[in-house]
Every structure is written in structure tokens, then in C-alpha cells.
Scaffold this motif. Sequence first.
Motif, PDB file in Angstrom:
ATOM      1  N   SER A 155       0.824  -1.196   0.000  1.00 13.01           N
ATOM      2  CA  SER A 155       0.000   0.000   0.000  1.00 13.01           C
ATOM      3  C   SER A 155       0.868   1.260   0.000  1.00 13.01           C
ATOM      4  O   SER A 155       0.604   2.215  -0.724  1.00 13.01           O
ATOM      5  CB  SER A 155      -0.911  -0.046   1.225  1.00 13.01           C
ATOM      6  OG  SER A 155      -1.522   1.183   1.412  1.00 13.01           O
ATOM      7  N   GLY A 156       1.941   1.229   0.798  1.00  8.81           N
ATOM      8  CA  GLY A 156       2.843   2.379   0.876  1.00  8.81           C
ATOM      9  C   GLY A 156       3.596   2.605  -0.424  1.00  8.81           C
ATOM     10  O   GLY A 156       3.732   3.733  -0.896  1.00  8.81           O
ATOM     11  N   LEU A 157       4.077   1.504  -1.026  1.00  9.44           N
ATOM     12  CA  LEU A 157       4.795   1.620  -2.299  1.00  9.44           C
ATOM     13  C   LEU A 157       3.886   2.194  -3.381  1.00  9.44           C
ATOM     14  O   LEU A 157       4.280   3.060  -4.158  1.00  9.44           O
ATOM     15  CB  LEU A 157       5.297   0.238  -2.750  1.00  9.44           C
ATOM     16  CG  LEU A 157       6.452  -0.381  -1.963  1.00  9.44           C
ATOM     17  CD1 LEU A 157       6.678  -1.816  -2.410  1.00  9.44           C
ATOM     18  CD2 LEU A 157       7.728   0.432  -2.165  1.00  9.44           C
ATOM     19  N   ALA A 181      -0.339  -1.870  -9.026  1.00  7.11           N
ATOM     20  CA  ALA A 181      -0.355  -2.610  -7.761  1.00  7.11           C
ATOM     21  C   ALA A 181       0.186  -4.020  -7.976  1.00  7.11           C
ATOM     22  O   ALA A 181       1.019  -4.507  -7.206  1.00  7.11           O
ATOM     23  CB  ALA A 181      -1.776  -2.659  -7.197  1.00  7.11           C
ATOM     24  N   VAL A 182      -0.260  -4.666  -9.049  1.00  8.56           N
ATOM     25  CA  VAL A 182       0.179  -6.035  -9.325  1.00  8.56           C
ATOM     26  C   VAL A 182       1.679  -6.060  -9.620  1.00  8.56           C
ATOM     27  O   VAL A 182       2.421  -6.909  -9.140  1.00  8.56           O
ATOM     28  CB  VAL A 182      -0.633  -6.637 -10.504  1.00  8.56           C
ATOM     29  CG1 VAL A 182      -0.035  -7.955 -10.968  1.00  8.56           C
ATOM     30  CG2 VAL A 182      -2.085  -6.834 -10.087  1.00  8.56           C
ATOM     31  N   GLN A 183       2.131  -5.066 -10.372  1.00  6.05           N
ATOM     32  CA  GLN A 183       3.544  -4.989 -10.738  1.00  6.05           C
ATOM     33  C   GLN A 183       4.424  -4.775  -9.503  1.00  6.05           C
ATOM     34  O   GLN A 183       5.450  -5.438  -9.335  1.00  6.05           O
ATOM     35  CB  GLN A 183       3.726  -3.836 -11.724  1.00  6.05           C
ATOM     36  CG  GLN A 183       5.079  -3.806 -12.404  1.00  6.05           C
ATOM     37  CD  GLN A 183       5.260  -2.503 -13.183  1.00  6.05           C
ATOM     38  OE1 GLN A 183       4.288  -1.878 -13.606  1.00  6.05           O
ATOM     39  NE2 GLN A 183       6.489  -2.082 -13.340  1.00  6.05           N
ATOM     40  N   LEU A 184       4.012  -3.854  -8.628  1.00  5.12           N
ATOM     41  CA  LEU A 184       4.788  -3.590  -7.417  1.00  5.12           C
ATOM     42  C   LEU A 184       4.852  -4.836  -6.539  1.00  5.12           C
ATOM     43  O   LEU A 184       5.877  -5.140  -5.939  1.00  5.12           O
ATOM     44  CB  LEU A 184       4.190  -2.424  -6.630  1.00  5.12           C
ATOM     45  CG  LEU A 184       4.420  -1.047  -7.240  1.00  5.12           C
ATOM     46  CD1 LEU A 184       3.572  -0.004  -6.530  1.00  5.12           C
ATOM     47  CD2 LEU A 184       5.890  -0.654  -7.170  1.00  5.12           C
ATOM     48  N   ASN A 185       3.731  -5.561  -6.489  1.00  5.92           N
ATOM     49  CA  ASN A 185       3.713  -6.791  -5.703  1.00  5.92           C
ATOM     50  C   ASN A 185       4.678  -7.821  -6.289  1.00  5.92           C
ATOM     51  O   ASN A 185       5.455  -8.430  -5.570  1.00  5.92           O
ATOM     52  CB  ASN A 185       2.298  -7.361  -5.636  1.00  5.92           C
ATOM     53  CG  ASN A 185       2.261  -8.626  -4.806  1.00  5.92           C
ATOM     54  OD1 ASN A 185       2.705  -8.635  -3.664  1.00  5.92           O
ATOM     55  ND2 ASN A 185       1.768  -9.705  -5.393  1.00  5.92           N
ATOM     56  N   ASP A 186       4.649  -7.973  -7.609  1.00  7.72           N
ATOM     57  CA  ASP A 186       5.546  -8.935  -8.266  1.00  7.72           C
ATOM     58  C   ASP A 186       7.005  -8.593  -8.017  1.00  7.72           C
ATOM     59  O   ASP A 186       7.827  -9.469  -7.791  1.00  7.72           O
ATOM     60  CB  ASP A 186       5.304  -8.940  -9.785  1.00  7.72           C
ATOM     61  CG  ASP A 186       4.056  -9.719 -10.147  1.00  7.72           C
ATOM     62  OD1 ASP A 186       3.493 -10.367  -9.238  1.00  7.72           O
ATOM     63  OD2 ASP A 186       3.643  -9.675 -11.317  1.00  7.72           O
ATOM     64  N   GLU A 187       7.311  -7.290  -8.066  1.00  7.96           N
ATOM     65  CA  GLU A 187       8.711  -6.893  -7.990  1.00  7.96           C
ATOM     66  C   GLU A 187       9.248  -6.825  -6.567  1.00  7.96           C
ATOM     67  O   GLU A 187      10.399  -7.139  -6.319  1.00  7.96           O
ATOM     68  CB  GLU A 187       8.906  -5.528  -8.666  1.00  7.96           C
ATOM     69  CG  GLU A 187       8.893  -5.640 -10.179  1.00  7.96           C
ATOM     70  CD  GLU A 187       8.832  -4.283 -10.858  1.00  7.96           C
ATOM     71  OE1 GLU A 187       8.966  -3.252 -10.162  1.00  7.96           O
ATOM     72  OE2 GLU A 187       8.624  -4.256 -12.085  1.00  7.96           O
ATOM     73  N   HIS A 188       8.422  -6.358  -5.626  1.00  6.95           N
ATOM     74  CA  HIS A 188       8.976  -6.077  -4.298  1.00  6.95           C
ATOM     75  C   HIS A 188       8.362  -6.850  -3.149  1.00  6.95           C
ATOM     76  O   HIS A 188       9.024  -7.119  -2.167  1.00  6.95           O
ATOM     77  CB  HIS A 188       8.831  -4.581  -3.973  1.00  6.95           C
ATOM     78  CG  HIS A 188       9.415  -3.693  -5.021  1.00  6.95           C
ATOM     79  ND1 HIS A 188      10.769  -3.552  -5.185  1.00  6.95           N
ATOM     80  CD2 HIS A 188       8.832  -2.925  -5.972  1.00  6.95           C
ATOM     81  CE1 HIS A 188      10.993  -2.714  -6.199  1.00  6.95           C
ATOM     82  NE2 HIS A 188       9.839  -2.329  -6.693  1.00  6.95           N
ATOM     83  N   VAL A 189       7.065  -7.143  -3.206  1.00  8.25           N
ATOM     84  CA  VAL A 189       6.399  -7.621  -2.000  1.00  8.25           C
ATOM     85  C   VAL A 189       6.104  -9.127  -2.025  1.00  8.25           C
ATOM     86  O   VAL A 189       6.229  -9.798  -1.014  1.00  8.25           O
ATOM     87  CB  VAL A 189       5.102  -6.810  -1.733  1.00  8.25           C
ATOM     88  CG1 VAL A 189       4.561  -7.124  -0.356  1.00  8.25           C
ATOM     89  CG2 VAL A 189       5.376  -5.314  -1.846  1.00  8.25           C
ATOM     90  N   HIS A 190       5.751  -9.655  -3.174  1.00  7.84           N
ATOM     91  CA  HIS A 190       5.500 -11.091  -3.369  1.00  7.84           C
ATOM     92  C   HIS A 190       4.390 -11.660  -2.491  1.00  7.84           C
ATOM     93  O   HIS A 190       4.580 -12.666  -1.824  1.00  7.84           O
ATOM     94  CB  HIS A 190       6.777 -11.909  -3.138  1.00  7.84           C
ATOM     95  CG  HIS A 190       7.985 -11.310  -3.776  1.00  7.84           C
ATOM     96  ND1 HIS A 190       8.107 -11.185  -5.141  1.00  7.84           N
ATOM     97  CD2 HIS A 190       9.112 -10.774  -3.245  1.00  7.84           C
ATOM     98  CE1 HIS A 190       9.269 -10.603  -5.413  1.00  7.84           C
ATOM     99  NE2 HIS A 190       9.893 -10.338  -4.292  1.00  7.84           N
ATOM    100  N   ILE A 191       3.225 -11.019  -2.456  1.00  4.56           N
ATOM    101  CA  ILE A 191       2.083 -11.628  -1.775  1.00  4.56           C
ATOM    102  C   ILE A 191       1.506 -12.634  -2.760  1.00  4.56           C
ATOM    103  O   ILE A 191       1.166 -12.282  -3.887  1.00  4.56           O
ATOM    104  CB  ILE A 191       0.994 -10.581  -1.427  1.00  4.56           C
ATOM    105  CG1 ILE A 191       1.567  -9.524  -0.500  1.00  4.56           C
ATOM    106  CG2 ILE A 191      -0.225 -11.263  -0.805  1.00  4.56           C
ATOM    107  CD1 ILE A 191       0.682  -8.311  -0.334  1.00  4.56           C
TER     108      ILE A 191
END
Length: 532
Positions: A155-157, A181-191
Motif C-alpha cells: 500500500s505504501g509503495l 499494484a500487481v507490478q509492485l507486488n511482483d517486484e517487491h512484495v510477493h504476496i
Amino acid sequence: MPFRPQVIIGELMKTFGTNTNALPMSREETKTVEKFTRILKDAETDDLLIQSDDEEEVFGGIVDEEDWKPDDDDPSACVVPDKVNFSSGAAIDVAMVHSAVEFMTDVRTKKLRSFASMQRRYRFIKTQHDMQKLRVFAKNNEIQCSRVSQFSTLSGLLRTKVFEAIDDRISIDKFTLRRLAVQLNDEHVHIEGFQASDGWLKKWKKTNGLVSRHVTTFITRANYVNKELTEQAAKKFVEEVKAELATLDPDVVYNCDQSGFTKEQYCKRTLAPKGVKRVERLVQSKDALTHSYTILPMLSASGKLAPMLYVVLQEKGGKFPKKGHFSPDNLIIRANTSHIMNKQLMVDWVESAVCDPSMPTEVVLLLDAWPAWKNEGDVQAAALSGNTVHVRSIPPGATSFIQPCDLYFFCPLKNFVKKVNAYIIYSGITFKTSERDNLLRVISAVYRVFRAPIFQSCWKYGWIQGGYIDDQHVKVETPSKFCFKVSGYCSQKKTRDTMCQDTAFLLCPYCKKVLCFNHWVGCGFPAHKCKC
Ligand SMILES: [Zn+2]
Ligand SMILES: [Zn+2]
Ligand SMILES: [Zn+2]
């Protein structure tokens, strides 16, 4: 009754009172006065049509974005670092957990330290269970963050990215927000399994103080002055064409119209910090907006688009540079000083596009009252020998409700182009549509998508809406809905024996294979052109 601006000003003074403050006008106040003056002056001379639009998918041109301001606080301060939950319920910073994991093994003895010595140093360790957690981290050499905190990290990213975009005055629609949101998750967070659902995005927008803006439009309605006459003429026109269609092959009856595009299409409904509720947009006339290229599609009554698309690029001096330009096989490309077609271009369009060998030798064209082709005789006379062109002129002022291209073609097209541009901006690929050849690659690839047979009944819809044909409308997905429902990776080959593996961008409407942006548009590879 004449329109009286004085009455409106009088009424407004009842609400706001008169000015008793001696301070000079601010820049913003001066600008607002100018805007209201323009609106009232327009209302005095013509009727003023005020439209309030709340639709998300409708394309509405350029939003006046001058008053975009992010919240005052520093967005980077809102980025929550990764945290790990421990038995006490405390969420501990990943860096702190990392140091505990390192401290756990005594470097001299290579033995694990005791629970007591760990607890003395790290107060968050309360139970044996916490110790076990640290041992697992040490063994796997990886610290597993809890799902709740992964969400707040994401959320912060996302917040940082979106506020950067707002600073850069780039508009963001729901589609782009989801991709981001999906891209940031893929790259940094991996939920795992994170999809950025509508509900999640809605909640995210709410907690971050972002709202979708509502756009109010003021349009000078010169075209509506003789509304009744126009409606009668439109009805007569549709009846005549309908009678003609009863005896003709629908493949030889075309509607052609020009539409201007700015190099980057803006979204109508965009995100803005809460508080900025309404955006006033003034449209003097269609031509007042600046275009950097114009397309002239030909759409048949059977819902087919002509094989070739005529494109006019706005170029300095109306000429292409000496080195030439990229020439995709489905475009006829010309240069002009402005986006407005002149008579010379009209003649060229008839010769090169209408009389292209891929077209029927005898066609009926439905054209609107645009100056260069106002004279039916001129257009018909421009046909090459061996070709016959019949023109049916759409009554002036009636185009918005009986021109098939306006009813259902340009809108989905602009919507699609907007999504392509949003992807180019946010995916991080290095592809500049400000470069002529790249722009042409995109136009060519988009047109190929729109010509796919599965969309034929889509484009027939404008003809049904206009009343030219009685067919029942078969509801099918638009290109935007069909093509962008992709996930995973590109299905194409990078070299003879390796797969591409780039992020999926689009589903090919011909072969239904997943393509990355570069394979689709033909950047670094030949453009994907199956069965078309
Ligand atoms: Zn037009
Ligand atoms: Zn394909
Ligand atoms: Zn690829």
C-alpha cells in the motif's frame, strides 16, 4: 428570452456577498474569473450545454489538470517497512529481526545462544515459539514477513508511485492503478495470489484520501440551435440509406470520418486528492483541442474495417524528414502542417485509401459535413478510373446521433489507445511514442487488433444504433475488455530456442495467444501478425 449574465451574477452575490477584503486578486482567483467570464459570454451568444458525466469508461478528451496538488505531507514517510509479527502481537521491523537472527548464532562457538540471553537483548522475544521462528529464518536464510504487513508495505509503495504520477500530472485510471499494484507486488512484495481486486483498490483509495473526479463539461452548442430541423433531416437521411442498404451488399457501404489524437491520450476520470471534487472543462469547439495525428478509418455496414488505415501526422513544415519513416503494411501515412484535412489531402485519401486495390471498386460513403468533403461532387470526382464513389452527406449537426463511427467506434478506440499509453508509462519499458516510428508501430498494431473478426459485431453496433440496420445486437466484448485480461508471460520465442518470458501485455484477438508489449508492437522483433 435572452440569456442575462447579470441575473446570474446577482444570484451569486446573494450566496457569496460582496468583496470587502482589500487584498489584490490571487493568480487562482484571476484564472477563475477568466473561466467564468468565458462561460457567461458563450452562454450569451449561443446556448450553453452543460453536461455532467459520471461514467468511468467513456472517453472525454483532455482534463484540465492545472489544479492538481498532492497532500502536503511527504509521501515517502508513509512507506511502511516490512514487519514481522511476534507472539506478543508486536510487529517488528525486518531490520531488527535480521539483527536478532545474526546475533542468535555465537560467532566464536558457532552455537545458538540461549533463550535468556536472546530475550535480554531483544525484548520482543517472549516465548519459545518466537525463538523457533528465528531459527527457521536462520535456517532458510530468509525472513518471512506477515501477510498483513506485506499489504501495508504494498500500500505504501503504491502510494509513493501514485503521488509521483500526480506530481508529474499524469492521470491514472482504475486499469493503470491495478496494473501498478500487481507490478509492485511482483517486484517487491510477493504476496501470493494478489490480484488487486476492486474491493482492495477501493479501500486503498479511501485510506489514501484519493477519489475519482467528476468532470463537468460546458459545450457551446451551436450545432443544436436548429435542433428540430436537424432531427427531421437526420431521420430522412437514415431512412434513405436504410432503403439503399436493402438492395446493396453491406460490405460496400462505408462510414468514414476523421478523428484527431494527441500523442498521449488523457483519461477522463482520474485520481485526485480528496477535496478536488470537480474539474471544469471548457470545450469551445472540436477543433480547439490540439491533435498530433489524425486517422481516417472506413467502417462498413457489415462491421468490417477497411484493410488500410489512412493516417495524417502533424509534422513541421508538413513534411517528413529526409530519412523517411517506418511503413507498416496496414497504414497509408501522410504528413501535414496541422491535423485539419484540406482538399488536397481529401483527393489523396480518395485515390489512395478509398480506391486501394483491397477495396470494392464501387462504394457508397457516408460522410459528415466536414469542409474538405462538403462538396459531394469533388469527392466523387477524385475517384481513380475504374472506381466509382457515391457520397451520402450526413446532415450537419446530426453526426453525434447518426454517424456510426461516432456512435460506436472512436470511443472504444480512444479508450484502448489510452490503456496502451498507460502501460507504456507505467510498465517501465523503454519505448517512446514521441518517436515517429514507434507511434506508427502502435497505430498499426492497434488497428490490427480492431480489425479482428471477433470484433466485427462490435463495430456493427454503431449502424444498429443509428437505425440503419435492424439486426439484433450480439453483445461481444470490446477490444479493451478482451485483450487486456491477461496474466503470466509472453508465449513467443525470444530466439530460435528460448522463450520470451516477458510480462504478458495483451491477448491476441486472432490466435488468442499471450503477447508481451514488444512482441505485439514489433519492437526488437517483427510485430505479431497472425492470420491478418
Ligand atoms: Zn467528423
Ligand atoms: Zn495472434
Ligand atoms: Zn515477448
